[in-house]
Design an enzyme around this catalytic site. Structure first.
Site, mmCIF file in Angstrom:
data_model
loop_
_atom_site.group_PDB
_atom_site.id
_atom_site.type_symbol
_atom_site.label_atom_id
_atom_site.label_comp_id
_atom_site.label_asym_id
_atom_site.label_seq_id
_atom_site.Cartn_x
_atom_site.Cartn_y
_atom_site.Cartn_z
ATOM 1 N N LYS A 103 -38.575 10.387 17.615
ATOM 2 C CA LYS A 103 -38.057 11.065 18.812
ATOM 3 C C LYS A 103 -36.653 11.581 18.566
ATOM 4 C CE LYS A 103 -41.123 8.470 21.823
ATOM 5 N NZ LYS A 103 -41.353 7.343 22.752
ATOM 6 N N GLN B 214 -38.094 2.780 25.086
ATOM 7 C CA GLN B 214 -39.354 2.639 24.346
ATOM 8 C C GLN B 214 -40.088 1.393 24.831
ATOM 9 O OE1 GLN B 214 -40.560 4.942 22.287
ATOM 10 N NE2 GLN B 214 -42.418 3.767 21.985
ATOM 11 N N ASP C 134 -40.101 10.496 30.449
ATOM 12 C CA ASP C 134 -41.448 9.945 30.249
ATOM 13 C C ASP C 134 -42.355 10.237 31.446
ATOM 14 O OD1 ASP C 134 -41.884 8.633 27.791
ATOM 15 O OD2 ASP C 134 -40.675 6.905 28.404
HETATM 16 N N1 GUN Z 1 -44.815 3.275 24.232
HETATM 17 C C1 GUN Z 1 -46.024 3.841 23.964
HETATM 18 N N2 GUN Z 1 -46.081 5.076 24.456
HETATM 19 C C2 GUN Z 1 -44.889 5.311 25.047
HETATM 20 C C3 GUN Z 1 -44.354 6.442 25.734
HETATM 21 O O1 GUN Z 1 -44.986 7.479 25.916
HETATM 22 N N3 GUN Z 1 -43.081 6.287 26.183
HETATM 23 C C4 GUN Z 1 -42.378 5.147 26.012
HETATM 24 N N4 GUN Z 1 -41.148 5.109 26.527
HETATM 25 N N5 GUN Z 1 -42.847 4.097 25.396
HETATM 26 C C5 GUN Z 1 -44.100 4.186 24.914
#
Ligand code: GUN
Length: 283
Positions: A51, A95, A118
């Site tokens: 990311k 995350q 998100d």
């Molecule tokens: N963990 C697994 N998928 C995601 C996601 O799309 N966003 C976040 N923040 N954590 C995750």
């Protein structure tokens, strides 16, 4: 037909990268994504690294905050509050999963809904389900983009989503419904699952189980989207929720793992960051 999420994601990121210099000049700063990782889960570490790399590639400012496993909930909420209050931060992402001693819901709610790239904050979830302006969750947003790019007509089709998570299954179902599909959400307690999935013109697998979707579950000519990311213990490699080799010859359109939905999720995160930035700087 195989939809390459990798290629489409690259195009989306290139389009964003082309816009960023002018936006930066106009508004005096680049979009800024802040990502928080608590603990050392290897998969999460790799996602967070990607990311940050994506953000830098498209010309954003990127901040990654790595906190130790033993960080308390209060400490994490403090870090989030600081990012919420920082006018130069447009996107805040924690995350998931967070360590067990931290309440995930409280963390999601603590992020300003205007910086919730998100799309997990209850305010954004409510807006999605009430068809108001919202931040769309990245994975289902990426899936819809792939379907559109492949020229798949969604309206009027029977869509079956396997999985009912907050992150993928539920928003996916709503977004397909908003495109006028007839949607079924199947899950672990669904009776005669194969019979249900064989009705699908569009089948979305988001179960998180290696090769869960077998050939007998797919209608000939169906569009099959594989959201799964599983480690195959036999090879140590990543593989999806769909038994790709068996289903490839039955489906009219299929997405690979890796190189399918995953890169699209990441590209959509960059789009969401841009959208949050634009809403903030244009206020
Ligand atoms: N963990 C697994 N998928 C995601 C996601 O799309 N966003 C976040 N923040 N954590 C995750």
């Amino acid at each position: 037909m195989i939809i390459s999420g990798k290629d489409l994601a690259k195009k989306i990121k290139q389009d964003i990268a082309e816009r960023v210099p002018e936006l930066t000049a106009t508004y005096g700063r680049a979009p800024h994504l802040a990502v928080i990782l608590v603990g050392e889960d290897p998969a999460s570490q790799s996602y967070v690294k990607s990311k940050g790399k994506d953000a830098e590639q498209v010309g954003y400012k990127s901040t990654t905050i790595r906190l130790p496993e033993e960080t308390s909930e209060a400490e994490l909420l403090d870090v989030i509050a600081g990012l919420n209050a920082d006018d130069t931060v447009d996107g805040v992402l924690v995350q998931l999963p967070v360590p067990k001693h931290i309440d995930e819901d409280r963390v999601i709610e603590a992020i300003s809904h205007e910086k919730d790239v998100d799309g997990f904050h209850p305010a954004n979830v409510a807006s999605l389900w009430q068809k108001r302006d919202c931040v769309y969750p990245c994975t289902p947003k990426g899936v819809i983009r792939m379907l559109d790019e492949a020229g798949v007509q969604i309206e009027g089709k029977r869509a079956v989503v396997i999985g009912r998570s907050n992150i993928v299954g539920l928003p996916m179902a709503k977004m397909l419904l908003d495109r006028n599909a007839t949607v079924t959400v199947a899950h672990s307690r669904t009776r005669d699952l194969a019979q249900v999935t064989r009705e699908a013109d569009i089948l979305i697998a988001a179960v998180g189980r290696l090769r869960f979707v077998t050939a007998d579950m797919v209608k000939p000519g169906a569009v099959v989207i594989d959201v799964g990311v599983n480690r195959d213990p036999a090879t140590g490699k990543l593989a999806g929720d769909v038994d790709y080799d068996a289903v490839e010859g039955i489906a009219s359109v299929i997405t690979p793992v890796p190189g399918g939905v995953g890169p699209m999720t990441r590209a959509c995160l960059m789009e969401n960051t841009l959208e949050c930035y634009l809403r903030r700087v244009r206020k």
